[in-house]
Design a protein around this motif. Sequence first.
Motif, PDB file in Angstrom:
ATOM      1  N   VAL A 260       0.845  -1.193   0.000  1.00 12.49           N
ATOM      2  CA  VAL A 260       0.000   0.000   0.000  1.00 12.49           C
ATOM      3  C   VAL A 260       0.883   1.248   0.000  1.00 12.49           C
ATOM      4  CG1 VAL A 260      -1.892   1.211   1.133  1.00 12.49           C
ATOM      5  CG2 VAL A 260      -1.727  -1.283   1.312  1.00 12.49           C
ATOM      6  N   LYS A 261       0.604   2.152  -0.920  1.00 14.25           N
ATOM      7  CA  LYS A 261       1.382   3.377  -1.044  1.00 14.25           C
ATOM      8  C   LYS A 261       0.571   4.583  -0.562  1.00 14.25           C
ATOM      9  CE  LYS A 261       3.897   1.694  -5.122  1.00 14.25           C
ATOM     10  NZ  LYS A 261       4.226   1.951  -6.550  1.00 14.25           N
ATOM     11  N   ASN A 262       1.270   5.524   0.030  1.00 13.96           N
ATOM     12  CA  ASN A 262       0.678   6.798   0.382  1.00 13.96           C
ATOM     13  C   ASN A 262       0.939   7.742  -0.788  1.00 13.96           C
ATOM     14  OD1 ASN A 262       0.104   9.408   1.393  1.00 13.96           O
ATOM     15  ND2 ASN A 262       0.533   8.747   3.480  1.00 13.96           N
ATOM     16  N   LEU A 263      -0.111   8.078  -1.531  1.00 13.29           N
ATOM     17  CA  LEU A 263       0.046   8.904  -2.719  1.00 13.29           C
ATOM     18  C   LEU A 263       0.219  10.379  -2.383  1.00 13.29           C
ATOM     19  CD1 LEU A 263      -2.716   7.325  -5.010  1.00 13.29           C
ATOM     20  CD2 LEU A 263      -0.302   6.700  -4.827  1.00 13.29           C
ATOM     21  N   THR A 264      -0.202  10.753  -1.188  1.00 18.31           N
ATOM     22  CA  THR A 264      -0.131  12.158  -0.778  1.00 18.31           C
ATOM     23  C   THR A 264       1.195  12.498  -0.118  1.00 18.31           C
ATOM     24  OG1 THR A 264      -2.526  12.125  -0.397  1.00 18.31           O
ATOM     25  CG2 THR A 264      -1.290  13.964   0.548  1.00 18.31           C
ATOM     26  N   ASN A 265       1.659  11.604   0.757  1.00 17.80           N
ATOM     27  CA  ASN A 265       2.884  11.847   1.518  1.00 17.80           C
ATOM     28  C   ASN A 265       3.665  10.544   1.607  1.00 17.80           C
ATOM     29  OD1 ASN A 265       4.905  12.604   3.280  1.00 17.80           O
ATOM     30  ND2 ASN A 265       3.550  12.821   5.061  1.00 17.80           N
ATOM     31  N   SER A 266       4.620  10.354   0.732  1.00 19.50           N
ATOM     32  CA  SER A 266       5.370   9.099   0.676  1.00 19.50           C
ATOM     33  C   SER A 266       6.172   8.844   1.944  1.00 19.50           C
ATOM     34  CB  SER A 266       6.312   9.094  -0.538  1.00 19.50           C
ATOM     35  OG  SER A 266       7.238  10.175  -0.465  1.00 19.50           O
ATOM     36  N   ALA A 267       6.463   9.890   2.713  1.00 18.77           N
ATOM     37  CA  ALA A 267       7.222   9.708   3.951  1.00 18.77           C
ATOM     38  C   ALA A 267       6.369   9.062   5.038  1.00 18.77           C
ATOM     39  CB  ALA A 267       7.762  11.050   4.438  1.00 18.77           C
ATOM     40  N   ASN A 268       5.064   9.207   4.947  1.00 17.12           N
ATOM     41  CA  ASN A 268       4.148   8.614   5.923  1.00 17.12           C
ATOM     42  C   ASN A 268       3.670   7.266   5.381  1.00 17.12           C
ATOM     43  OD1 ASN A 268       2.492   8.236   8.161  1.00 17.12           O
ATOM     44  ND2 ASN A 268       0.817   9.451   7.296  1.00 17.12           N
ATOM     45  N   ARG A 269       4.568   6.300   5.398  1.00 21.31           N
ATOM     46  CA  ARG A 269       4.290   5.000   4.798  1.00 21.31           C
ATOM     47  C   ARG A 269       3.358   4.176   5.682  1.00 21.31           C
ATOM     48  NH1 ARG A 269       7.197   0.244   5.299  1.00 21.31           N
ATOM     49  NH2 ARG A 269       8.919   1.359   6.294  1.00 21.31           N
ATOM     50  N   PRO A 270       2.289   3.608   5.099  1.00 22.14           N
ATOM     51  CA  PRO A 270       1.375   2.784   5.893  1.00 22.14           C
ATOM     52  C   PRO A 270       1.969   1.405   6.175  1.00 22.14           C
ATOM     53  CG  PRO A 270       0.697   2.759   3.607  1.00 22.14           C
ATOM     54  CD  PRO A 270       1.854   3.727   3.711  1.00 22.14           C
ATOM     55  N   LEU A 271       1.322   0.667   7.072  1.00 13.21           N
ATOM     56  CA  LEU A 271       1.724  -0.688   7.412  1.00 13.21           C
ATOM     57  C   LEU A 271       0.665  -1.664   6.909  1.00 13.21           C
ATOM     58  CD1 LEU A 271       2.835  -0.136  11.127  1.00 13.21           C
ATOM     59  CD2 LEU A 271       4.224   0.061   9.043  1.00 13.21           C
ATOM     60  N   GLY A 272       1.085  -2.929   6.742  1.00 15.56           N
ATOM     61  CA  GLY A 272       0.128  -3.951   6.341  1.00 15.56           C
ATOM     62  C   GLY A 272       0.156  -4.234   4.856  1.00 15.56           C
ATOM     63  N   PHE A 273      -0.832  -5.027   4.411  1.00 15.26           N
ATOM     64  CA  PHE A 273      -0.853  -5.496   3.031  1.00 15.26           C
ATOM     65  C   PHE A 273      -2.296  -5.686   2.582  1.00 15.26           C
ATOM     66  CE2 PHE A 273      -0.117  -8.059  -0.667  1.00 15.26           C
ATOM     67  CZ  PHE A 273       1.199  -7.853  -1.043  1.00 15.26           C
ATOM     68  N   PHE A 274      -2.585  -5.274   1.360  1.00 14.56           N
ATOM     69  CA  PHE A 274      -3.871  -5.553   0.726  1.00 14.56           C
ATOM     70  C   PHE A 274      -3.674  -6.711  -0.240  1.00 14.56           C
ATOM     71  CE2 PHE A 274      -6.420  -4.844  -3.192  1.00 14.56           C
ATOM     72  CZ  PHE A 274      -7.666  -5.169  -2.672  1.00 14.56           C
ATOM     73  N   TYR A 275      -4.357  -7.839   0.022  1.00 17.14           N
ATOM     74  CA  TYR A 275      -4.141  -9.032  -0.798  1.00 17.14           C
ATOM     75  C   TYR A 275      -5.407  -9.442  -1.545  1.00 17.14           C
ATOM     76  CZ  TYR A 275      -6.638 -11.744   2.782  1.00 17.14           C
ATOM     77  OH  TYR A 275      -7.590 -12.231   3.641  1.00 17.14           O
ATOM     78  N   ALA A 276      -5.223 -10.282  -2.547  1.00 22.87           N
ATOM     79  CA  ALA A 276      -6.329 -10.937  -3.247  1.00 22.87           C
ATOM     80  C   ALA A 276      -5.963 -12.410  -3.352  1.00 22.87           C
ATOM     81  CB  ALA A 276      -6.549 -10.331  -4.634  1.00 22.87           C
ATOM     82  N   ALA A 277      -6.878 -13.293  -2.941  1.00 16.54           N
ATOM     83  CA  ALA A 277      -6.542 -14.710  -2.870  1.00 16.54           C
ATOM     84  C   ALA A 277      -7.707 -15.584  -3.330  1.00 16.54           C
ATOM     85  CB  ALA A 277      -6.143 -15.093  -1.443  1.00 16.54           C
ATOM     86  N   ASP A 278      -7.362 -16.662  -4.023  1.00 21.99           N
ATOM     87  CA  ASP A 278      -8.323 -17.708  -4.353  1.00 21.99           C
ATOM     88  C   ASP A 278      -8.232 -18.760  -3.258  1.00 21.99           C
ATOM     89  OD1 ASP A 278     -10.245 -19.042  -5.815  1.00 21.99           O
ATOM     90  OD2 ASP A 278      -8.810 -20.008  -7.168  1.00 21.99           O
TER      91      ASP A 278
END
Length: 288
Positions: A260-278
Motif C-alpha cells: 500500500v502506497k501513500n500517494l499524498t505523503n510518501s514519507a508517511n508510509r502505511p503498514l500492512g498489506f492488501f491481498y487478493a486470494a483464491d
Amino acid sequence: MKTHFNILFVISVLMLISCEVDVTNDLTIETTAPKLIIEGGLERNLKNPLGGQRIRLTATTNFLDNNGQTPLVEDAVVTVSDGITSYEFTYAGNGFYENTELTPEVNGEYTLEIVWNEEAYQAVETLNEVPLFDAIYSVFEEETLVTDEGYFAKFDSTDPAGIANFYYHRIARNGEFIVVPDPGNSDVLVISDEFFDGQQRVGVNPNDEIIFEIGDEAIVQQLGISEAYYDYLYEVFVQSSAGGFSFVGNPPPESIRGNVKNLTNSANRPLGFFYAADVEEATLIITE
C-alpha cells in the motif's frame, strides 16, 4: 514501529531515577503522526461464497497513548475497483469495512483506494487461481521430539505445471482459525512451488502445531496468493519471534514493506498489506 525500543528506553530511564523524583516533567517521549494499518483483502471462496469482503483499518499510536489499545479508523473512505466498477466498503464496526457486492474473479486485477486524514492511499493486487484438494483426511501420529501425539489434518493436492504458484495455508479447529507466529512456519504456512512444480503433494500438514481430538471439526484452506504477498508473509513469520508481536491483531515490524502506497505523503508510509486470494476449502470431522 519503534514501540519496543521506546519501551526499553523508558524502562531503563525509570530504573536509573530515584522513586522520589517526579519523572513526569523530565521524561520526554517522542510523538509521531499515526500511521495507517491495513489488514485484509479480497477472497474468492466458492465453498463459502456468502461471507462478503472485509478490510480492517487501524492506526499506530504513541507509547502511553490510548492505554496501549490500537486506535480504530472509523472515518476513512474505502473503495475497491476491478477496472470497470468501483465498490464502496462501508464501516461495520471494530475497524472493519465491508462489501457484499464484490465477487472477485480469477486473474482479476483489483485496486484498493483509501482516503483518511486528508491523505490518499492505493494498492493493486491480482487474484491467482488455486488448485483444488485431491483428498483431505486425518492421521494419528505418535509423540515426537517436536510434536505431541494426536490427530493431524492433512491433504493431497496437485500443483499446476509450468506456472509459478504461491500458497498460504490456514486451518481452523472447531471454528477458530489458528496462526502461530513462529519463524518455522515461514516454510510451512507459506510456500512456493519452486521444488514441486507440476507435482502432486501428498500428506501435506498445513500446521503441525494444531492437534485435533476425535470429534473435532477441522477446516483446511489453501490460498493461491501473489508472489508479493508470499514475500510479505514470509518476512512476517521470520521476524515474528524477534519482534515479539502477535500475527493476529497487531501490525508487523515497520521494516516489512507492504504493497500500500501513500500517494499524498510518501514519507508517511502505511503498514500492512492488501491481498487478493483464491481459496480452496474443505471441512473434516476427526474420526478414528
